[in-house]
Design a protein around this motif. Structure first.
Motif, PDB file in Angstrom:
ATOM      1  N   LEU A 101       0.918  -1.475  -0.152  1.00 32.23           N
ATOM      2  CA  LEU A 101      -0.150   0.150   0.008  1.00 32.23           C
ATOM      3  C   LEU A 101       1.094   1.298  -0.012  1.00 32.23           C
ATOM      4  CD1 LEU A 101      -2.867  -1.035   2.415  1.00 32.23           C
ATOM      5  CD2 LEU A 101      -2.954  -0.801   0.096  1.00 32.23           C
ATOM      6  N   ARG A 102       2.016   1.161   0.599  1.00 35.32           N
ATOM      7  CA  ARG A 102       2.665   2.273   0.486  1.00 35.32           C
ATOM      8  C   ARG A 102       3.562   2.643  -0.447  1.00 35.32           C
ATOM      9  NH1 ARG A 102       8.171   3.739   3.603  1.00 35.32           N
ATOM     10  NH2 ARG A 102       7.631   5.630   4.867  1.00 35.32           N
ATOM     11  N   GLU A 103       3.728   1.468  -1.406  1.00 36.16           N
ATOM     12  CA  GLU A 103       4.366   1.651  -2.872  1.00 36.16           C
ATOM     13  C   GLU A 103       3.233   2.136  -3.747  1.00 36.16           C
ATOM     14  OE1 GLU A 103       5.616  -2.217  -3.669  1.00 36.16           O
ATOM     15  OE2 GLU A 103       7.442  -2.106  -2.308  1.00 36.16           O
ATOM     16  N   ARG A 104       2.202   2.064  -3.313  1.00 31.81           N
ATOM     17  CA  ARG A 104       0.957   2.464  -4.267  1.00 31.81           C
ATOM     18  C   ARG A 104       0.436   3.852  -3.910  1.00 31.81           C
ATOM     19  NH1 ARG A 104      -1.852  -1.010  -7.209  1.00 31.81           N
ATOM     20  NH2 ARG A 104      -1.327  -3.468  -7.020  1.00 31.81           N
ATOM     21  N   GLY A 105       1.137   4.725  -2.874  1.00 37.50           N
ATOM     22  CA  GLY A 105       1.202   6.133  -2.918  1.00 37.50           C
ATOM     23  C   GLY A 105       0.282   6.398  -1.475  1.00 37.50           C
ATOM     24  N   TYR A 106      -0.227   5.315  -0.649  1.00 37.96           N
ATOM     25  CA  TYR A 106      -0.712   5.802   0.427  1.00 37.96           C
ATOM     26  C   TYR A 106       0.094   6.307   1.647  1.00 37.96           C
ATOM     27  CZ  TYR A 106      -5.072   3.457  -0.932  1.00 37.96           C
ATOM     28  OH  TYR A 106      -6.270   3.221  -1.594  1.00 37.96           O
ATOM     29  N   SER A 107      -0.275   7.353   2.358  1.00 33.90           N
ATOM     30  CA  SER A 107       0.605   7.736   3.211  1.00 33.90           C
ATOM     31  C   SER A 107       0.606   6.952   4.552  1.00 33.90           C
ATOM     32  CB  SER A 107       0.143   9.122   3.952  1.00 33.90           C
ATOM     33  OG  SER A 107      -1.037   9.252   4.325  1.00 33.90           O
ATOM     34  N   ASP A 108       1.801   7.101   5.305  1.00 35.34           N
ATOM     35  CA  ASP A 108       1.578   6.433   6.604  1.00 35.34           C
ATOM     36  C   ASP A 108       0.526   6.383   7.501  1.00 35.34           C
ATOM     37  OD1 ASP A 108       4.119   5.494   5.593  1.00 35.34           O
ATOM     38  OD2 ASP A 108       5.280   6.480   7.076  1.00 35.34           O
ATOM     39  N   ARG A 109      -0.215   7.754   7.482  1.00 38.70           N
ATOM     40  CA  ARG A 109      -1.142   8.099   8.223  1.00 38.70           C
ATOM     41  C   ARG A 109      -2.482   7.553   7.561  1.00 38.70           C
ATOM     42  NH1 ARG A 109      -2.274  11.580  12.221  1.00 38.70           N
ATOM     43  NH2 ARG A 109      -0.150  12.534  11.890  1.00 38.70           N
ATOM     44  N   GLN A 110      -2.524   7.378   6.298  1.00 34.84           N
ATOM     45  CA  GLN A 110      -3.922   6.848   5.886  1.00 34.84           C
ATOM     46  C   GLN A 110      -3.886   5.325   6.148  1.00 34.84           C
ATOM     47  OE1 GLN A 110      -3.132   8.257   1.940  1.00 34.84           O
ATOM     48  NE2 GLN A 110      -4.893   9.142   1.920  1.00 34.84           N
ATOM     49  N   ILE A 111      -2.549   4.573   5.966  1.00 31.80           N
ATOM     50  CA  ILE A 111      -2.617   3.155   6.208  1.00 31.80           C
ATOM     51  C   ILE A 111      -2.899   2.939   7.883  1.00 31.80           C
ATOM     52  CG2 ILE A 111      -0.870   1.197   6.164  1.00 31.80           C
ATOM     53  CD1 ILE A 111       0.311   2.448   4.002  1.00 31.80           C
ATOM     54  N   GLY A 112      -2.137   3.797   8.588  1.00 29.09           N
ATOM     55  CA  GLY A 112      -2.539   3.724  10.007  1.00 29.09           C
ATOM     56  C   GLY A 112      -3.691   3.680  10.773  1.00 29.09           C
ATOM     57  N   ASP A 113      -4.473   4.580   9.808  1.00 32.45           N
ATOM     58  CA  ASP A 113      -6.110   5.172  10.169  1.00 32.45           C
ATOM     59  C   ASP A 113      -6.949   3.912   9.805  1.00 32.45           C
ATOM     60  OD1 ASP A 113      -5.261   7.552  11.196  1.00 32.45           O
ATOM     61  OD2 ASP A 113      -5.987   8.465   9.352  1.00 32.45           O
ATOM     62  N   LYS A 114      -6.474   3.086   8.663  1.00 38.46           N
ATOM     63  CA  LYS A 114      -6.948   1.916   8.261  1.00 38.46           C
ATOM     64  C   LYS A 114      -7.158   0.665   9.239  1.00 38.46           C
ATOM     65  CE  LYS A 114      -9.089   3.529   4.525  1.00 38.46           C
ATOM     66  NZ  LYS A 114     -10.322   3.769   4.584  1.00 38.46           N
ATOM     67  N   ILE A 115      -5.633   0.439  10.139  1.00 36.58           N
ATOM     68  CA  ILE A 115      -5.480  -0.849  10.441  1.00 36.58           C
ATOM     69  C   ILE A 115      -5.255  -0.502  11.928  1.00 36.58           C
ATOM     70  CG2 ILE A 115      -4.274  -1.913   8.584  1.00 36.58           C
ATOM     71  CD1 ILE A 115      -1.798  -1.134   9.610  1.00 36.58           C
TER      72      ILE A 115
END
Length: 304
Positions: A122-136
């Motif tokens: 997901l990080r490679e696809r352009g999602y920010s660390d905050r967006q990923i963190g919020d999701k999981i």
């Protein structure tokens, strides 16, 4: 905001979708025995819960992207079923990937490294660390540090962090140093009471495995290497011999280092015991005895 379960979208909108028109965006490797049980169960009593898909734009005939239900889809394909009941939702490709990640997070059993790899994807696809963190449900700093370990290929360390064997900061320190530095980092963690007992021993074994076998995790099936075995050649035999020789040399170095430390300890005890004031202090504290083996070694001037 918590991510919604993809199967909560329009739960009554179930339709039959051709299995050969469904694309799996985020495929997972699954346990063959578990998959076989799933196939048998579906063959006997049918599908308990439909899969979830979304329509792919500009396809004729209509094609779909899988949101969740890879195992059920593959079971239907294994049973040679041409269509499968599915809930059709509206979502683009990136949303499907996030929903798939959230579904995997919610599973009771998964390999920690698989989840971490998905975070890296997901990080490679352009999602920010905050967006990923919020999701999981983790902090952006945690996502960033895990992603940094993955970028350095430190899958063993990532797995150790996720299973609670190593603190994240310690794993990062180990990833930035060599084997000797890693051992020093473990000693510092012991001194600071971050690692004790069985965890310390397990962490030490992890460092040795990382040094001997590399940073990557190699998947195995039922405890055996799932990769096809190659015929033994003279070159492979030489490599195996050299590897074992290197291992033996490392053991000898460790033994010599331990022997040197023990000699130092014996000499230190001998010097201290020659000090009458120190001996008197020990007696006053009730510490005038020592293990017989150590006492003999100190008296003889050799390491125990």
């Amino acid at each position: 905001m918590m991510a919604k379960n993809p199967e909560e979208h329009h739960p009554n909108n179930v339709t039959l979708v051709p299995t050969d028109r469904i694309r799996v965006l985020n495929p997972r490797v699954r346990n063959p025995r578990t998959f076989a049980d799933m196939v048998e169960n579906i063959a006997k009593i049918g599908l308990k819960r439909p899969i979830t898909v979304t329509r792919r734009a500009e396809t004729d005939p209509q094609e779909y992207d899988l949101v969740c239900g890879q195992g059920r889809l593959e079971a239907f394909i294994e049973l040679k079923q041409k269509a499968i009941p599915a809930i059709v939702i509206e979502a683009d490709e990136s949303d499907c990937l996030v929903m798939s990640l959230v579904e995997n997070c919610a599973r009771r059993q998964h390999r920690p490294i698989d989840l971490m790899r998905e975070i890296g994807t997901l990080r490679e696809r352009g999602y920010s660390d905050r967006q990923i963190g919020d999701k999981i449900g983790v902090s952006p700093d945690y996502v960033g540090m895990i992603a940094g370990l993955l970028e350095r290929g430190e899958e063993r360390l990532v797995t150790a962090v996720e299973t609670g064997l190593l603190p994240l900061n310690l794993a990062i320190d180990i990833s930035k140093t060599d084997a000797e530095g890693a051992q020093r980092a473990l000693m510092d963690a012991y001194t600071q009471k971050k690692l004790r007992g069985k965890k310390l021993a397990a962490a030490r074994r992890l460092i040795e495995q990382r040094e001997a076998r590399g940073k990557k995790m190699h998947p195995k099936a039922y405890g055996r290497d799932s990769r096809s075995r190659r015929p033994l050649t003279s070159e492979a035999l030489v490599r195996a011999y050299q590897k074992e020789a290197d291992r033996q040399k490392l053991l000898i170095k460790k033994a010599e280092l331990t022997q040197g430390r023990l000699l130092f300890i014996c000499q230190a005890f001998r010097t201290l015991l020659e000090d009458d004031h120190f001996v008197t202090l020990l007696r006053a504290e009730g510490l005038e005895t020592m293990p017989t083996h150590l006492q003999v070694s100190v008296a003889d001037g050799v390491a125990p």
